[in-house]
Design a protein around this motif. Sequence first.
Motif, PDB file in Angstrom:
ATOM      1  N   GLY A 487       0.785  -1.231   0.000  1.00  0.00           N
ATOM      2  CA  GLY A 487       0.000   0.000   0.000  1.00  0.00           C
ATOM      3  C   GLY A 487       0.810   1.270   0.000  1.00  0.00           C
ATOM      4  O   GLY A 487       0.275   2.346   0.276  1.00  0.00           O
ATOM      5  N   HIS A 488       2.114   1.182  -0.316  1.00  0.00           N
ATOM      6  CA  HIS A 488       2.957   2.366  -0.268  1.00  0.00           C
ATOM      7  C   HIS A 488       3.525   2.731  -1.637  1.00  0.00           C
ATOM      8  O   HIS A 488       4.632   3.246  -1.748  1.00  0.00           O
ATOM      9  CB  HIS A 488       4.090   2.166   0.745  1.00  0.00           C
ATOM     10  CG  HIS A 488       3.601   2.120   2.163  1.00  0.00           C
ATOM     11  ND1 HIS A 488       3.272   3.249   2.887  1.00  0.00           N
ATOM     12  CD2 HIS A 488       3.320   1.066   2.980  1.00  0.00           C
ATOM     13  CE1 HIS A 488       2.849   2.899   4.085  1.00  0.00           C
ATOM     14  NE2 HIS A 488       2.865   1.579   4.170  1.00  0.00           N
ATOM     15  N   GLY A 489       2.747   2.449  -2.692  1.00  0.00           N
ATOM     16  CA  GLY A 489       3.112   2.953  -4.015  1.00  0.00           C
ATOM     17  C   GLY A 489       2.863   4.452  -4.082  1.00  0.00           C
ATOM     18  O   GLY A 489       2.151   5.016  -3.239  1.00  0.00           O
ATOM     19  N   ILE A 490       3.409   5.092  -5.099  1.00  0.00           N
ATOM     20  CA  ILE A 490       3.286   6.555  -5.143  1.00  0.00           C
ATOM     21  C   ILE A 490       2.190   7.041  -6.072  1.00  0.00           C
ATOM     22  O   ILE A 490       1.652   8.144  -5.882  1.00  0.00           O
ATOM     23  CB  ILE A 490       4.630   7.218  -5.539  1.00  0.00           C
ATOM     24  CG1 ILE A 490       5.009   6.854  -6.973  1.00  0.00           C
ATOM     25  CG2 ILE A 490       5.722   6.842  -4.557  1.00  0.00           C
ATOM     26  CD1 ILE A 490       6.226   7.613  -7.485  1.00  0.00           C
ATOM     27  N   ASP A 491       1.811   6.257  -7.084  1.00  0.00           N
ATOM     28  CA  ASP A 491       0.919   6.798  -8.115  1.00  0.00           C
ATOM     29  C   ASP A 491      -0.514   6.974  -7.638  1.00  0.00           C
ATOM     30  O   ASP A 491      -1.159   7.976  -7.971  1.00  0.00           O
ATOM     31  CB  ASP A 491       0.985   5.922  -9.368  1.00  0.00           C
ATOM     32  CG  ASP A 491       2.272   6.157 -10.134  1.00  0.00           C
ATOM     33  OD1 ASP A 491       2.346   7.157 -10.860  1.00  0.00           O
ATOM     34  OD2 ASP A 491       3.214   5.365  -9.976  1.00  0.00           O
ATOM     35  N   LEU A 492      -1.055   6.015  -6.880  1.00  0.00           N
ATOM     36  CA  LEU A 492      -2.401   6.194  -6.345  1.00  0.00           C
ATOM     37  C   LEU A 492      -2.450   7.395  -5.408  1.00  0.00           C
ATOM     38  O   LEU A 492      -3.418   8.164  -5.415  1.00  0.00           O
ATOM     39  CB  LEU A 492      -2.847   4.930  -5.606  1.00  0.00           C
ATOM     40  CG  LEU A 492      -3.157   3.689  -6.446  1.00  0.00           C
ATOM     41  CD1 LEU A 492      -3.652   2.570  -5.540  1.00  0.00           C
ATOM     42  CD2 LEU A 492      -4.189   3.982  -7.521  1.00  0.00           C
TER      43      LEU A 492
END
Length: 596
Positions: A487-492
């Motif tokens: 849950g720590h991607g940047i795009d969302l």
Amino acid sequence: MISRKVPCRTWLSRISRRPEACLFSSVPPQPVPPLANTLQGYLSALEPLLPPDEISHTRRMVQEFGRRGGLGPKLQEGLEKRARVTKNWIADWWVQRAYLESRQPLPVHSSPAISLPRRDYNDWKSQLVFASKLIAAVLDFKAKIKMGQLPVEYMRGKPLCMELYPLLFSSCRIPGPKHDYVAHYGRSRRSPTHITVVRNYQFFQLEVYNSDGSRMTESQIHAQLLRIRSQSWKTDKEPMGILTSEHRHTWGEAYNRLLKDKLNKESVRLIESGLFSVCLDSPVMRISDEKYVHDAAQILHGGGTFSNSGNRWFDKTLQFVVGEDGSWGLLYEQATAEGPPVAALLHHILEYCEKPDPKRAPIVPLPMPKKLYFHIDREIKWDIEQAKQNLDILINDLDVNVFNFKIFGKDLPKSYNMSPNSFIQIALQLVYYKVHSEVCPTCDIASQRMFRGGRTEFIRSPTNQSLKFILAFNDASIGVRLAVINGHGIDLHLLGLKLQAIEEGLSIPKIFMDTAYGLATHWKLRTGQIPANTDSVMCFGPLVPDGYAVCYNPQADHFHFSITAFNCCEETNAEMFARTLKETLCELQELLQPAV
């Protein structure tokens, strides 16, 4: 020196199943990542793509956005509040922006196709026998969902959200002037009990449940398919399904004209509300001697207006394609369906097809399949002609290269404790650099189903580490993948910040108007790993006109690849990319296993 990483297997093998009776597992809400982490991750993603002076300009802009008391923390607070009062703070926004607001045609540009291993037949009689088996298998899968018998899935010991599964059936994308929406007919009090069968451009409503509510047996379904064949000897002059291949705004206008007629509206609603569609494709002349290319293209777009493209309703969530030549597969619409649930469905079909028909057909009269008719006036006829021209142009513009790399498979990187997925991703980066002498924004897909209502997120490449690999040799992408899955991607998060500003009536923040953001989201390399343990091929088109799409299926001792590019772009070439990929994989093997 190659870093040693924990193996990362395909979706099906990564996801374990436990036989809990409950379909909806208890999963946590999706977290809003810390603002500082996302902004730092964004800058890190830009560093391989931009020269130092442009990075410095963007860094100052990002620092201004993220400073205490600045706009970033204010929007972050709004997102955290949204997360407290919604099931998922980003999922609906993501589906809306990534899919429903896109005005591009669904074939090629959006809907993925999966071509399954050919069946051992080459005639229409066997085609109908297999189609009957397939329909029965899908109905069996649906029954398991309804009865709560589908095992809850786990990834890394954590339960996954299963909410998408019931939505796969009786759902359809509906075109609109500015954005589309998804209709879920299965939520109504009387859930639909029919499927749509398409043959020779003609649509039929086929009831698949008996009057007592029991599912029809394979032999019953087969008898009905024979009836459909007897009613559709000739190809329909007006392929209504072609309309759904249009630019979404154009199709939306034609859709409204079409539904003004009562007969048309009834037929369209029956197609949209059906559990799923089955396309019985006619034999076609092969454009290529390579069956992989032929099959993938047929599933993806139907081959054109002189082939089977009129046998599609591209808005439908699930379309199973069964050809007379033994080819078969699935085309799915991404606003509702996505990789892992589709993989589970296909896995069930393959297992079911190995079993004999478990039921005897009851001796009861069956209702005649209902042929769906349309009233076609001059305007609709013109719409169809325009759609035919535009689809043929799109198909002719798509360069498809599919091949089976047989020298080694995923067992090679695994023997060095490397992730096969990371190995391929790094190889693709190296290939792009060899062909174009630059690195590019690249997206792979990661599931967010560890969270309630979670969908997907992008895994970005290249990183600084992978850029160094391209110039030397190193693998550091698995850390990025783990962060995204957790849950720590940047795009969302960046999308959420932008949409939160719009939600609050504010101007779009400067960092999203910066040319760097446009560059970072111009995905020149779209990648996807097929979630299957069989020799299947997934195929879809590039996200941008000057880009590539690469799908890969890692098996123990070989890899299947499909590569697409657009012929209208002089810079891209699918054949050259494929040839360079084969060379690069051999070079990586030599690096891992140097000759003594």
